[in-house]
Scaffold this motif. Structure first.
Motif, PDB file in Angstrom:
ATOM      1  N   PHE A  27       1.040  -1.465  -0.333  1.00 52.49           N
ATOM      2  CA  PHE A  27      -0.502   0.433  -0.109  1.00 52.49           C
ATOM      3  C   PHE A  27       0.653   1.320  -0.186  1.00 52.49           C
ATOM      4  CE2 PHE A  27      -2.301  -3.593   3.119  1.00 52.49           C
ATOM      5  CZ  PHE A  27      -3.012  -4.001   2.035  1.00 52.49           C
ATOM      6  N   ALA A  28       1.990   1.250   0.068  1.00 55.43           N
ATOM      7  CA  ALA A  28       3.259   2.347  -0.232  1.00 55.43           C
ATOM      8  C   ALA A  28       3.012   3.574  -0.915  1.00 55.43           C
ATOM      9  CB  ALA A  28       4.352   1.915  -0.252  1.00 55.43           C
ATOM     10  N   VAL A  29       2.728   2.813  -2.059  1.00 57.91           N
ATOM     11  CA  VAL A  29       2.711   4.396  -3.369  1.00 57.91           C
ATOM     12  C   VAL A  29       0.872   4.488  -3.049  1.00 57.91           C
ATOM     13  CG1 VAL A  29       2.402   4.541  -5.502  1.00 57.91           C
ATOM     14  CG2 VAL A  29       4.464   2.774  -4.757  1.00 57.91           C
ATOM     15  N   ALA A  30      -0.015   4.141  -3.299  1.00 53.11           N
ATOM     16  CA  ALA A  30      -1.259   4.786  -3.165  1.00 53.11           C
ATOM     17  C   ALA A  30      -1.466   5.275  -1.539  1.00 53.11           C
ATOM     18  CB  ALA A  30      -2.296   3.676  -2.600  1.00 53.11           C
ATOM     19  N   THR A  31      -0.292   5.113  -0.539  1.00 53.25           N
ATOM     20  CA  THR A  31      -1.142   6.134   0.287  1.00 53.25           C
ATOM     21  C   THR A  31       0.259   7.331   0.556  1.00 53.25           C
ATOM     22  OG1 THR A  31      -0.666   3.611   2.712  1.00 53.25           O
ATOM     23  CG2 THR A  31       0.022   5.346   2.923  1.00 53.25           C
ATOM     24  N   MET A  32       1.351   6.898  -0.063  1.00 55.52           N
ATOM     25  CA  MET A  32       2.084   8.128  -0.868  1.00 55.52           C
ATOM     26  C   MET A  32       1.043   9.288  -1.415  1.00 55.52           C
ATOM     27  SD  MET A  32       4.653   8.257   1.331  1.00 55.52           S
ATOM     28  CE  MET A  32       5.719   9.372   0.381  1.00 55.52           C
ATOM     29  N   GLU A  33       0.606   8.122  -2.633  1.00 56.65           N
ATOM     30  CA  GLU A  33      -0.077   9.639  -3.460  1.00 56.65           C
ATOM     31  C   GLU A  33      -1.675  10.327  -3.216  1.00 56.65           C
ATOM     32  OE1 GLU A  33       0.497   7.228  -7.614  1.00 56.65           O
ATOM     33  OE2 GLU A  33      -0.848   5.951  -6.348  1.00 56.65           O
ATOM     34  N   ALA A  34      -1.981   9.629  -2.109  1.00 58.31           N
ATOM     35  CA  ALA A  34      -3.540  10.493  -0.994  1.00 58.31           C
ATOM     36  C   ALA A  34      -2.688  11.363  -0.073  1.00 58.31           C
ATOM     37  CB  ALA A  34      -3.723   8.779   0.172  1.00 58.31           C
ATOM     38  N   TYR A  35      -0.936  11.507   0.844  1.00 57.29           N
ATOM     39  CA  TYR A  35      -0.479  12.257   1.370  1.00 57.29           C
ATOM     40  C   TYR A  35       0.039  13.420   0.492  1.00 57.29           C
ATOM     41  CZ  TYR A  35       3.133  14.727   4.117  1.00 57.29           C
ATOM     42  OH  TYR A  35       3.310  16.011   5.225  1.00 57.29           O
ATOM     43  N   ILE A  56       7.824   8.765  -4.384  1.00 63.25           N
ATOM     44  CA  ILE A  56       6.464   7.923  -4.915  1.00 63.25           C
ATOM     45  C   ILE A  56       6.977   7.362  -5.485  1.00 63.25           C
ATOM     46  CG2 ILE A  56       4.700   7.988  -5.552  1.00 63.25           C
ATOM     47  CD1 ILE A  56       3.311  10.438  -4.262  1.00 63.25           C
ATOM     48  N   ASP A  57       7.991   7.754  -6.458  1.00 63.72           N
ATOM     49  CA  ASP A  57       8.967   7.412  -8.011  1.00 63.72           C
ATOM     50  C   ASP A  57      10.095   6.286  -7.734  1.00 63.72           C
ATOM     51  OD1 ASP A  57       7.000   9.469  -9.216  1.00 63.72           O
ATOM     52  OD2 ASP A  57       8.659  10.290  -9.824  1.00 63.72           O
ATOM     53  N   GLU A  58      10.630   6.958  -6.576  1.00 68.55           N
ATOM     54  CA  GLU A  58      11.568   6.069  -5.583  1.00 68.55           C
ATOM     55  C   GLU A  58      11.091   4.360  -5.175  1.00 68.55           C
ATOM     56  OE1 GLU A  58      15.035   5.339  -3.331  1.00 68.55           O
ATOM     57  OE2 GLU A  58      13.899   6.941  -2.841  1.00 68.55           O
ATOM     58  N   MET A  59       9.145   4.465  -4.998  1.00 68.91           N
ATOM     59  CA  MET A  59       9.404   3.701  -4.826  1.00 68.91           C
ATOM     60  C   MET A  59       8.431   2.760  -5.366  1.00 68.91           C
ATOM     61  SD  MET A  59       6.582   4.574  -0.574  1.00 68.91           S
ATOM     62  CE  MET A  59       8.315   4.939   0.776  1.00 68.91           C
ATOM     63  N   ARG A  60       7.648   3.476  -6.633  1.00 66.84           N
ATOM     64  CA  ARG A  60       6.592   2.882  -7.656  1.00 66.84           C
ATOM     65  C   ARG A  60       8.148   1.932  -8.747  1.00 66.84           C
ATOM     66  NH1 ARG A  60       4.389   7.173  -9.731  1.00 66.84           N
ATOM     67  NH2 ARG A  60       2.477   6.132  -8.240  1.00 66.84           N
ATOM     68  N   LEU A  61       8.964   2.557  -8.781  1.00 70.65           N
ATOM     69  CA  LEU A  61      10.688   1.619  -9.396  1.00 70.65           C
ATOM     70  C   LEU A  61      10.611   0.299  -8.609  1.00 70.65           C
ATOM     71  CD1 LEU A  61      11.419   1.832 -11.381  1.00 70.65           C
ATOM     72  CD2 LEU A  61      14.079   2.624 -10.458  1.00 70.65           C
ATOM     73  N   PHE A  62      10.655   0.531  -7.076  1.00 71.23           N
ATOM     74  CA  PHE A  62      11.885  -0.524  -6.439  1.00 71.23           C
ATOM     75  C   PHE A  62      10.143  -1.531  -6.662  1.00 71.23           C
ATOM     76  CE2 PHE A  62      10.983  -2.595  -2.392  1.00 71.23           C
ATOM     77  CZ  PHE A  62      12.255  -3.387  -1.920  1.00 71.23           C
ATOM     78  N   GLN A  63       9.022  -1.300  -6.198  1.00 67.78           N
ATOM     79  CA  GLN A  63       8.385  -2.262  -6.323  1.00 67.78           C
ATOM     80  C   GLN A  63       7.996  -2.698  -7.874  1.00 67.78           C
ATOM     81  OE1 GLN A  63       4.664  -0.678  -4.799  1.00 67.78           O
ATOM     82  NE2 GLN A  63       4.914  -0.884  -2.735  1.00 67.78           N
ATOM     83  N   LYS A  64       7.829  -2.371  -8.590  1.00 68.27           N
ATOM     84  CA  LYS A  64       8.535  -2.586 -10.275  1.00 68.27           C
ATOM     85  C   LYS A  64       9.535  -3.340 -10.431  1.00 68.27           C
ATOM     86  CE  LYS A  64       8.745  -1.405 -15.108  1.00 68.27           C
ATOM     87  NZ  LYS A  64       8.718  -0.200 -16.337  1.00 68.27           N
ATOM     88  N   GLN A  65      10.530  -3.403  -9.710  1.00 71.15           N
ATOM     89  CA  GLN A  65      11.790  -4.138  -9.680  1.00 71.15           C
ATOM     90  C   GLN A  65      12.305  -5.085  -8.834  1.00 71.15           C
ATOM     91  OE1 GLN A  65      14.749  -1.186  -9.404  1.00 71.15           O
ATOM     92  NE2 GLN A  65      15.277  -0.901 -11.650  1.00 71.15           N
TER      93      GLN A  65
END
Length: 88
Positions: A27-35, A56-65
């Motif tokens: 839920f990290a990306v969605a939480t950060m986007e809400a923030y 957010i971009d860093e978390m999204r990239l991490f989750q993809k990789q």
């Protein structure tokens, strides 16, 4: 980008509450986007908002990789014992 570890350490040193969202949290990306949305709507300055977007971009990239590391958060057994039961 602000040093996230330094921010957390400063909070711990000053006995201030902190909220940590790890990159492996599903839920990290969605939480950060809400923030980010809340911060934008309430007048946070542009450099701060840009910094949050970088996180957010860093978390999204991490989750993809590292998709195999992503999980829905839960408490470990030893953490459950430390958590007060609100029904008691």
């Amino acid at each position: 980008m602000k040093d996230q570890k330094a921010i957390l350490l400063k909070c711990l040193k000053n006995d201030e509450p902190a909220f940590v969202i790890a990159g492996h949290d599903a839920f990290a990306v969605a939480t950060m986007e809400a923030y980010l949305k809340i911060a934008t709507e309430n007048g946070a300055d542009r450099p701060f908002l840009e910094d949050i977007q970088l996180v957010i971009d860093e978390m999204r990239l991490f989750q993809k990789q590292e998709a195999h590391k992503i999980r829905i958060p839960s408490l470990k057994e030893d953490e459950k014992r430390k958590t007060p039961n609100p029904n008691q």
